[in-house]
Design a protein around this motif. Structure first.
Motif, PDB file in Angstrom:
ATOM      1  N   ALA A  54     -80.413   9.343 -54.933  1.00 29.21           N
ATOM      2  CA  ALA A  54     -81.160   9.911 -56.067  1.00 29.21           C
ATOM      3  C   ALA A  54     -81.801  11.244 -55.705  1.00 29.21           C
ATOM      4  O   ALA A  54     -81.849  12.165 -56.538  1.00 29.21           O
ATOM      5  N   PHE A  55     -82.283  11.386 -54.473  1.00 28.15           N
ATOM      6  CA  PHE A  55     -82.964  12.638 -54.125  1.00 28.15           C
ATOM      7  C   PHE A  55     -82.003  13.819 -54.150  1.00 28.15           C
ATOM      8  O   PHE A  55     -82.387  14.930 -54.492  1.00 28.15           O
ATOM      9  N   ARG A  56     -80.737  13.568 -53.815  1.00 27.30           N
ATOM     10  CA  ARG A  56     -79.758  14.662 -53.898  1.00 27.30           C
ATOM     11  C   ARG A  56     -79.423  14.996 -55.346  1.00 27.30           C
ATOM     12  O   ARG A  56     -79.170  16.151 -55.687  1.00 27.30           O
ATOM     13  N   ALA A  57     -79.406  13.982 -56.205  1.00 19.94           N
ATOM     14  CA  ALA A  57     -79.160  14.238 -57.622  1.00 19.94           C
ATOM     15  C   ALA A  57     -80.278  15.100 -58.206  1.00 19.94           C
ATOM     16  O   ALA A  57     -80.021  16.050 -58.960  1.00 19.94           O
ATOM     17  N   HIS A  58     -81.525  14.774 -57.868  1.00 19.25           N
ATOM     18  CA  HIS A  58     -82.641  15.609 -58.335  1.00 19.25           C
ATOM     19  C   HIS A  58     -82.513  17.037 -57.801  1.00 19.25           C
ATOM     20  O   HIS A  58     -82.746  18.008 -58.543  1.00 19.25           O
ATOM     21  N   TYR A  59     -82.167  17.170 -56.539  1.00 22.51           N
ATOM     22  CA  TYR A  59     -82.018  18.499 -55.940  1.00 22.51           C
ATOM     23  C   TYR A  59     -80.939  19.312 -56.647  1.00 22.51           C
ATOM     24  O   TYR A  59     -81.153  20.478 -57.011  1.00 22.51           O
ATOM     25  N   ARG A  60     -79.796  18.708 -56.881  1.00 23.35           N
ATOM     26  CA  ARG A  60     -78.706  19.445 -57.529  1.00 23.35           C
ATOM     27  C   ARG A  60     -79.000  19.725 -58.996  1.00 23.35           C
ATOM     28  O   ARG A  60     -78.594  20.756 -59.530  1.00 23.35           O
ATOM     29  N   LEU A  61     -79.709  18.814 -59.631  1.00 24.24           N
ATOM     30  CA  LEU A  61     -80.162  19.089 -60.995  1.00 24.24           C
ATOM     31  C   LEU A  61     -81.102  20.289 -60.984  1.00 24.24           C
ATOM     32  O   LEU A  61     -81.035  21.156 -61.872  1.00 24.24           O
ATOM     33  N   GLY A  62     -81.960  20.360 -59.983  1.00 24.12           N
ATOM     34  CA  GLY A  62     -82.833  21.524 -59.846  1.00 24.12           C
ATOM     35  C   GLY A  62     -82.047  22.810 -59.679  1.00 24.12           C
ATOM     36  O   GLY A  62     -82.397  23.849 -60.254  1.00 24.12           O
ATOM     37  N   LEU A  63     -80.969  22.778 -58.890  1.00 25.54           N
ATOM     38  CA  LEU A  63     -80.131  23.965 -58.725  1.00 25.54           C
ATOM     39  C   LEU A  63     -79.542  24.424 -60.059  1.00 25.54           C
ATOM     40  O   LEU A  63     -79.478  25.629 -60.342  1.00 25.54           O
ATOM     41  N   LEU A  64     -79.124  23.459 -60.855  1.00 23.53           N
ATOM     42  CA  LEU A  64     -78.566  23.807 -62.167  1.00 23.53           C
ATOM     43  C   LEU A  64     -79.619  24.492 -63.042  1.00 23.53           C
ATOM     44  O   LEU A  64     -79.338  25.512 -63.686  1.00 23.53           O
ATOM     45  N   PHE A  65     -80.812  23.933 -63.082  1.00 30.27           N
ATOM     46  CA  PHE A  65     -81.884  24.563 -63.861  1.00 30.27           C
ATOM     47  C   PHE A  65     -82.207  25.954 -63.314  1.00 30.27           C
ATOM     48  O   PHE A  65     -82.400  26.909 -64.076  1.00 30.27           O
ATOM     49  N   GLU A  66     -82.259  26.070 -62.003  1.00 30.55           N
ATOM     50  CA  GLU A  66     -82.581  27.364 -61.403  1.00 30.55           C
ATOM     51  C   GLU A  66     -81.533  28.411 -61.761  1.00 30.55           C
ATOM     52  O   GLU A  66     -81.872  29.570 -62.065  1.00 30.55           O
ATOM     53  N   LYS A  67     -80.264  28.033 -61.749  1.00 28.08           N
ATOM     54  CA  LYS A  67     -79.197  28.972 -62.068  1.00 28.08           C
ATOM     55  C   LYS A  67     -79.273  29.436 -63.521  1.00 28.08           C
ATOM     56  O   LYS A  67     -78.782  30.501 -63.863  1.00 28.08           O
ATOM     57  N   GLN A  68     -79.905  28.629 -64.364  1.00 26.73           N
ATOM     58  CA  GLN A  68     -80.066  28.996 -65.774  1.00 26.73           C
ATOM     59  C   GLN A  68     -81.404  29.679 -66.036  1.00 26.73           C
ATOM     60  O   GLN A  68     -81.729  29.953 -67.196  1.00 26.73           O
ATOM     61  N   GLY A  69     -82.160  29.919 -64.998  1.00 27.18           N
ATOM     62  CA  GLY A  69     -83.434  30.615 -65.160  1.00 27.18           C
ATOM     63  C   GLY A  69     -84.588  29.729 -65.555  1.00 27.18           C
ATOM     64  O   GLY A  69     -85.687  30.240 -65.825  1.00 27.18           O
ATOM     65  N   ALA A  70     -84.386  28.419 -65.595  1.00 21.17           N
ATOM     66  CA  ALA A  70     -85.460  27.486 -65.967  1.00 21.17           C
ATOM     67  C   ALA A  70     -86.206  27.094 -64.697  1.00 21.17           C
ATOM     68  O   ALA A  70     -86.051  25.986 -64.162  1.00 21.17           O
ATOM     69  N   VAL A  71     -87.047  27.986 -64.210  1.00 23.16           N
ATOM     70  CA  VAL A  71     -87.668  27.827 -62.904  1.00 23.16           C
ATOM     71  C   VAL A  71     -88.622  26.628 -62.870  1.00 23.16           C
ATOM     72  O   VAL A  71     -88.670  25.882 -61.879  1.00 23.16           O
ATOM     73  N   GLN A  72     -89.393  26.425 -63.919  1.00 21.65           N
ATOM     74  CA  GLN A  72     -90.330  25.302 -63.923  1.00 21.65           C
ATOM     75  C   GLN A  72     -89.585  23.962 -63.887  1.00 21.65           C
ATOM     76  O   GLN A  72     -90.004  23.034 -63.191  1.00 21.65           O
ATOM     77  N   ASP A  73     -88.497  23.881 -64.646  1.00 24.39           N
ATOM     78  CA  ASP A  73     -87.696  22.655 -64.618  1.00 24.39           C
ATOM     79  C   ASP A  73     -87.082  22.447 -63.236  1.00 24.39           C
ATOM     80  O   ASP A  73     -87.016  21.315 -62.739  1.00 24.39           O
ATOM     81  N   ALA A  74     -86.630  23.537 -62.636  1.00 23.42           N
ATOM     82  CA  ALA A  74     -86.062  23.441 -61.294  1.00 23.42           C
ATOM     83  C   ALA A  74     -87.102  22.939 -60.301  1.00 23.42           C
ATOM     84  O   ALA A  74     -86.838  22.029 -59.498  1.00 23.42           O
ATOM     85  N   ALA A  75     -88.307  23.525 -60.352  1.00 24.13           N
ATOM     86  CA  ALA A  75     -89.370  23.103 -59.440  1.00 24.13           C
ATOM     87  C   ALA A  75     -89.705  21.630 -59.633  1.00 24.13           C
ATOM     88  O   ALA A  75     -89.956  20.904 -58.651  1.00 24.13           O
ATOM     89  N   ARG A  76     -89.710  21.176 -60.878  1.00 19.22           N
ATOM     90  CA  ARG A  76     -89.991  19.758 -61.149  1.00 19.22           C
ATOM     91  C   ARG A  76     -88.960  18.864 -60.446  1.00 19.22           C
ATOM     92  O   ARG A  76     -89.308  17.838 -59.852  1.00 19.22           O
ATOM     93  N   GLU A  77     -87.696  19.230 -60.516  1.00 18.25           N
ATOM     94  CA  GLU A  77     -86.652  18.424 -59.896  1.00 18.25           C
ATOM     95  C   GLU A  77     -86.721  18.485 -58.372  1.00 18.25           C
ATOM     96  O   GLU A  77     -86.491  17.469 -57.693  1.00 18.25           O
ATOM     97  N   TYR A  78     -87.041  19.641 -57.817  1.00 20.41           N
ATOM     98  CA  TYR A  78     -87.177  19.728 -56.362  1.00 20.41           C
ATOM     99  C   TYR A  78     -88.340  18.860 -55.884  1.00 20.41           C
ATOM    100  O   TYR A  78     -88.256  18.195 -54.844  1.00 20.41           O
ATOM    101  N   ARG A  79     -89.426  18.852 -56.656  1.00 17.00           N
ATOM    102  CA  ARG A  79     -90.563  17.985 -56.295  1.00 17.00           C
ATOM    103  C   ARG A  79     -90.169  16.505 -56.410  1.00 17.00           C
ATOM    104  O   ARG A  79     -90.577  15.684 -55.574  1.00 17.00           O
TER     105      ARG A  79
END
Length: 336
Positions: free
Chosen positions: A290-315
Motif C-alpha cells: 500500500a505504501f508504494r501505491a500511495h507513493y506512485r499516486l503522489g507521483l501522478l498528482f505531482e506530474k499534474q501539478g496538484a502539489v497538495q494532493d501529491a504531498a498528502r499521498e507521500y505523507r
C-alpha cells in the motif's frame, strides 16, 4: 510486480511491473510457541502498515530467535522498503535456520539482486554470482516452486554468458514449468523470445499466457508491458483497458497497470482511478504494498501539478512505511 540494473544489464527479479512474486503457502495460525492470539505471520506480508508489521516481527523474534518464518517475512518487508542490507541479513538468518527451504533461497537471491542494483560495478559483479547461486539452489530444492524457476529463467535470459546467462537453460526451465503452470511458462517463453529479438513470437507467447491463465488480468498487463518496451504505446494502453475488464484475481493488475501508465506518461486520470481503487482493498498483494501505491499516486498528482494532493499521498506512504526513502525525498521535494 523493481528493475535491477547493474554492469550494463537489466535483471528483472522483483519486477516493477513484469514479474509476479512467488505465491506463498498458507502458514499456521500460531507460528511460534508464544504466538497465541497474534496475527498469522504470513499475513503480515499483506497488511498496509509495514512499520507495525516489522514491530510485530521483532517482538516475535525476541521471543523465539529460531523462528525461521519470522526472519523470512522480515526479509521480504525490508525488500519492499528497498533496504537491501537488512533484507539480506534477515534472509541469511532464515536460511541458517531452515537451509532446505526453496522459498528462503529464492528471497535471498532477490535480496542480493536488490543490493546489486544499488552498489558499484565491482561489488555488483560478485553479487550477480550470488543471485545465480541462490536461484539455482531454490530450483534444486523446490521442483514445485514455479516462481523460483521463473526467477532463474529471467536471470539466464538477461545475464551475459560470462556471468552465467544461458538462454537454452531458460527455455528448458520454461518447458519444465509448462507441466505445472502453462500461463507462467508462456510468460517465460515470451521474455526469452523478446530478448532474442523475435518480437512476433514474444507477442504470441504473452497472449498465450493470458489465455492459458483463464483471462487473469495481470497476464494482460504483462502483454501491455511488452508493448511499452516495444514502443507500441497505443497497443499498451488498449491492452491495459482490456486488463481492467479481465479477471482481477488478487488485484495486483490494478497496481501494475496504473504503474505502466505512470511510466509511459499515458492517461494519468485512469492511473489515478486504478490506484485509488487498489487502495480501497482490504488486503494487499505482497508485490504491491500500500505504501508504494500511495507513493506512485503522489507521483501522478505531482506530474499534474496538484502539489497538495501529491504531498498528502507521500505523507500517507510514510505513515505506513516511515523508512521508505523515495517517499521521504518526494515529500521534501514538493514541500520546498
Amino acid at each position: 510486480m523493481s528493475i535491477f540494473s547493474f554492469l550494463g544489464i537489466r535483471i528483472l527479479l522483483f519486477s516493477f511491473v513484469l514479474l509476479p512474486l512467488a505465491p506463498t503457502p498458507p502458514a499456521p495460525t500460531n507460528d511460534s510457541p508464544n504466538g497465541a492470539g497474534l496475527p498469522n505471520i504470513q499475513s503480515l506480508l499483506h497488511t498496509a502498515n509495514v512499520d507495525a508489521a516489522l514491530r510485530d516481527l521483532d517482538a516475535r523474534i525476541q521471543q523465539d530467535q529460531k523462528n525461521a518464518l519470522a526472519h523470512n517475512v522480515t526479509c521480504r518487508l525490508y525488500f519492499q522498503l528497498e533496504h537491501w542490507d537488512e533484507a539480506i541479513q534477515a534472509c541469511e538468518k532464515a536460511i541458517g535456520l531452515d537451509p532446505q527451504n526453496s522459498e528462503y533461497h529464492e528471497w535471498m537471491g532477490r535480496s542480493y539482486g536488490l543490493k546489486a542494483e544499488n552498489v558499484g560495478a565491482l561489488k555488483a559483479f560478485s553479487l550477480v554470482r550470488k543471485v545465480k547461486a541462490e536461484f539455482e539452489r531454490a530450483v534444486s530444492l523446490g521442483n514445485d516452486n514455479v516462481m523460483a524457476h521463473a526467477d532463474l529463467a529471467e536471470f539466464y535470459v538477461e545475464a551475459p554468458s560470462f556471468m552465467g546467462g544461458d538462454k537454452s537453460k531458460a527455455r528448458k526451465l520454461a518447458e519444465a514449468v509448462m507441466r505445472r503452470d502453462p500461463a507462467e511458462a508462456h510468460y517465460m517463453l515470451g521474455r526469452l523470445e523478446e530478448k532474442l529479438g523475435a518480437k512476433n513470437k514474444a507477442e504470441t507467447e504473452f497472449r498465450a499466457a493470458a489465455e492459458a491463465s483463464g483471462n487473469l488480468a495481470h497476464y494482460w498487463v504483462d502483454l501491455a508491458g511488452f508493448y511499452r518496451r516495444s514502443g507500441r504505446l497505443n497497443d499498451m494502453e488498449s491492452t491495459v483497458n482490456r486488463a481492467r475488464e479481465a479477471r482481477l484475481d488478487n488485484g495486483i493488475a490494478l497496481f501494475d497497470a496504473a504503474t505502466l501508465l505512470l511510466q509511459a506518461g499515458r492517461n494519468f486520470p485512469a492511473a489515478i482511478q486504478m490506484f485509488q481503487q487498489y487502495l480501497a482493498l482490504d488486503k494487499f498483494p505482497e508485490d504491491g504494498p500500500a505504501f508504494r501505491a500511495h507513493y506512485r499516486l503522489g507521483l501522478l498528482f505531482e506530474k499534474q501539478g496538484a502539489v497538495q494532493d501529491a504531498a498528502r499521498e507521500y505523507r500517507a506512504s510514510l505513515a505506513l512505511a516511515s523508512r521508505y526513502r523515495p517517499a521521504k525525498d518526494a515529500l521534501a521535494r514538493v514541500s520546498r
